[in-house]
Scaffold this active site. Sequence first.
Site, PDB file in Angstrom:
ATOM      1  NE  ARG A 166      -4.274  -1.404   0.134  1.00 50.12           N
ATOM      2  CZ  ARG A 166      -4.191  -2.785  -0.381  1.00 50.12           C
ATOM      3  NH1 ARG A 166      -3.412  -3.347  -0.748  1.00 50.12           N
ATOM      4  NH2 ARG A 166      -5.532  -3.181  -0.439  1.00 50.12           N
ATOM      5  CB  SER A 240      -8.765  -1.098   3.865  1.00 43.66           C
ATOM      6  OG  SER A 240      -9.183  -2.485   3.371  1.00 43.66           O
ATOM      7  CD  GLU A 336      -5.873   1.212   2.064  1.00 39.13           C
ATOM      8  OE1 GLU A 336      -6.268   2.281   1.407  1.00 39.13           O
ATOM      9  OE2 GLU A 336      -6.015   0.128   1.624  1.00 39.13           O
TER      10      GLU A 336
HETATM   11  N1  EPU Z   1     -11.339 -10.395   9.781  1.00 42.11           N
HETATM   12  C1  EPU Z   1     -12.039 -10.441  11.008  1.00 42.11           C
HETATM   13  N2  EPU Z   1     -13.317 -10.027  10.962  1.00 42.11           N
HETATM   14  C2  EPU Z   1     -13.973  -9.611   9.977  1.00 42.11           C
HETATM   15  C3  EPU Z   1     -13.346  -9.454   8.651  1.00 42.11           C
HETATM   16  C4  EPU Z   1     -12.145  -9.960   8.383  1.00 42.11           C
HETATM   17  O1  EPU Z   1     -11.482 -11.014  11.905  1.00 42.11           O
HETATM   18  O2  EPU Z   1     -14.985  -8.978  10.036  1.00 42.11           O
HETATM   19  C5  EPU Z   1     -10.028 -11.118   9.613  1.00 42.11           C
HETATM   20  C6  EPU Z   1      -9.827 -12.490   9.214  1.00 42.11           C
HETATM   21  O3  EPU Z   1      -9.201 -13.116   9.938  1.00 42.11           O
HETATM   22  C7  EPU Z   1      -9.778 -12.382   7.568  1.00 42.11           C
HETATM   23  C8  EPU Z   1      -8.823 -11.408   7.831  1.00 42.11           C
HETATM   24  O4  EPU Z   1      -9.407 -10.242   8.644  1.00 42.11           O
HETATM   25  O5  EPU Z   1      -9.132 -13.823   7.076  1.00 42.11           O
HETATM   26  C9  EPU Z   1      -8.514 -10.577   6.387  1.00 42.11           C
HETATM   27  O6  EPU Z   1      -9.678 -10.177   6.052  1.00 42.11           O
HETATM   28  P1  EPU Z   1      -9.982  -9.803   4.353  1.00 42.11           P
HETATM   29  O7  EPU Z   1      -9.762 -11.112   3.632  1.00 42.11           O
HETATM   30  O8  EPU Z   1     -11.537  -9.284   4.229  1.00 42.11           O
HETATM   31  O9  EPU Z   1      -9.143  -8.673   4.142  1.00 42.11           O
HETATM   32  P2  EPU Z   1      -8.407  -7.302   4.802  1.00 42.11           P
HETATM   33  O10 EPU Z   1      -7.017  -7.949   5.172  1.00 42.11           O
HETATM   34  O11 EPU Z   1      -9.352  -7.033   5.733  1.00 42.11           O
HETATM   35  C10 EPU Z   1      -7.149  -6.558   2.506  1.00 42.11           C
HETATM   36  C11 EPU Z   1      -7.184  -5.426   1.741  1.00 42.11           C
HETATM   37  C12 EPU Z   1      -8.580  -4.973   0.856  1.00 42.11           C
HETATM   38  C13 EPU Z   1      -8.534  -6.232  -0.122  1.00 42.11           C
HETATM   39  C14 EPU Z   1      -8.819  -7.511   0.772  1.00 42.11           C
HETATM   40  C15 EPU Z   1      -8.750  -8.636  -0.135  1.00 42.11           C
HETATM   41  C16 EPU Z   1      -5.781  -3.822   3.253  1.00 42.11           C
HETATM   42  C17 EPU Z   1      -5.739  -2.686   4.111  1.00 42.11           C
HETATM   43  N3  EPU Z   1      -7.059  -4.334   2.854  1.00 42.11           N
HETATM   44  O12 EPU Z   1      -8.412  -6.540   3.419  1.00 42.11           O
HETATM   45  O13 EPU Z   1      -8.462  -3.984   0.370  1.00 42.11           O
HETATM   46  O14 EPU Z   1      -9.765  -5.953  -0.730  1.00 42.11           O
HETATM   47  O15 EPU Z   1      -7.688  -7.677   1.622  1.00 42.11           O
HETATM   48  O16 EPU Z   1      -7.667  -9.060  -0.711  1.00 42.11           O
HETATM   49  O17 EPU Z   1      -4.781  -4.450   2.956  1.00 42.11           O
HETATM   50  C18 EPU Z   1      -8.651  -1.598   0.378  1.00 42.11           C
HETATM   51  O18 EPU Z   1      -7.423  -1.508   0.463  1.00 42.11           O
HETATM   52  O19 EPU Z   1      -9.405  -0.371   0.455  1.00 42.11           O
HETATM   53  C19 EPU Z   1      -9.172  -2.883   0.335  1.00 42.11           C
HETATM   54  C20 EPU Z   1     -10.609  -3.019   0.477  1.00 42.11           C
END
Ligand code: EPU
Length: 342
Positions: A166, A240, A336
């Site tokens: 990012r 995010s 972010e």
């Molecule tokens: N999780 C929870 N509770 C929730 C949702 C998620 O505990 O309600 C935990 C779970 O362990 C899950 C982990 O968080 O496995 C990761 O969640 P998710 O796969 O939804 O992804 P994220 O890490 O929260 C990142 C990016 C997103 C991107 C997704 C999918 C960042 C800051 N965000 O989110 O990007 O779409 O991965 O690859 O790295 C953005 O940058 O605006 C964005 C949406």
Amino acid sequence: MGLQPIHNFNLRALNTFGLDVRAEKYLKVTTENELEAAMALVALAESPLLILGGGSNLLFTADVSGWVLHIAIEGIELVSTDSDSVLLEVGAGVAWHDFVRYTVERGWSGLENLALIPGTVGASPIQNIGAYGAEISQVLESVTVFDRQTNAYRTFQTDGCDFGYRTSIFKQAWKGRAIITHVRFRLSSRPRLNLSYGTVKQELAAHFPEPWTPANVADTVEAIRRSKLPDPAVLGNAGSFFKNPVVTVEDFMRLVEACPTIPNYPQSDGSVKVPAAWLIEQCGWKGKRVGNVGCHATQPLVLVNYGGATGAELMAHARAVQQSVWERFHVRLEPEVNLYPS
Ligand code: EPU
């Protein structure tokens, strides 16, 4: 007709949080000639300048004093093809998702995991957008910018962009200096699918017969995103709000001892990435609304405007979330989204 700045311009339609903020002066440019003319005007005025694309990774903390320059340079050009790839040059103002659809509809591979990300092509390198195991740094060839310091164009090759999680040179050393006008991408002309993210592969297998195409993957990613992430056209948000924090192995051992079930992604340098969404959920924020703002019910890392929120309210909410994560886990959450004014 020359460029016509608009005074006291309402930016509500130009930020996905849907905040009702105003710019002292607003200019939209659709060509490089217009950009050069605009920069002459802005230089004369010597006032602050915000470069705006889709406004999808931005939180306005107040009205904007000075200029907003809206980059709306269009165009997708096929520069060259070889036996297994295509090179495309894309205007900074092209909507990111339209560009992704354009590529997958032609069977080209490389952007399918990045479907439905809001924003423009010009903004995409700034934070090295990524999702579902892919990042644009993997397929980006070069970025052309107008350098405000020298008033000349300059092209950065991928290895000069300092891409990281990012982040890029455009968010760091060149912040405020580079105005991105075009981005070049090299895509595979044959399917070369990245199915490293388990959910994508499972959903793909459940809905499409093999052999899978880039368009099948894009459709799958769109469905996953729609099921979890709020549509900014319905509920104001900027994706995010925080980055996933990366902690040292010592800090991670401390976290695991306290919470043995903490999800984690070990990094190649020995550090460990932990999901901000999990930390936020543990602190009780998931689905919690405070006044006009809150943490989304299916993805608490997304801060939302339920309607009528101000940037100050969103910032207060973000600080409260940061504070409770810090008190409970001693982990710092870093925004972010870009804050303006910061
Ligand atoms: N999780 C929870 N509770 C929730 C949702 C998620 O505990 O309600 C935990 C779970 O362990 C899950 C982990 O968080 O496995 C990761 O969640 P998710 O796969 O939804 O992804 P994220 O890490 O929260 C990142 C990016 C997103 C991107 C997704 C999918 C960042 C800051 N965000 O989110 O990007 O779409 O991965 O690859 O790295 C953005 O940058 O605006 C964005 C949406």
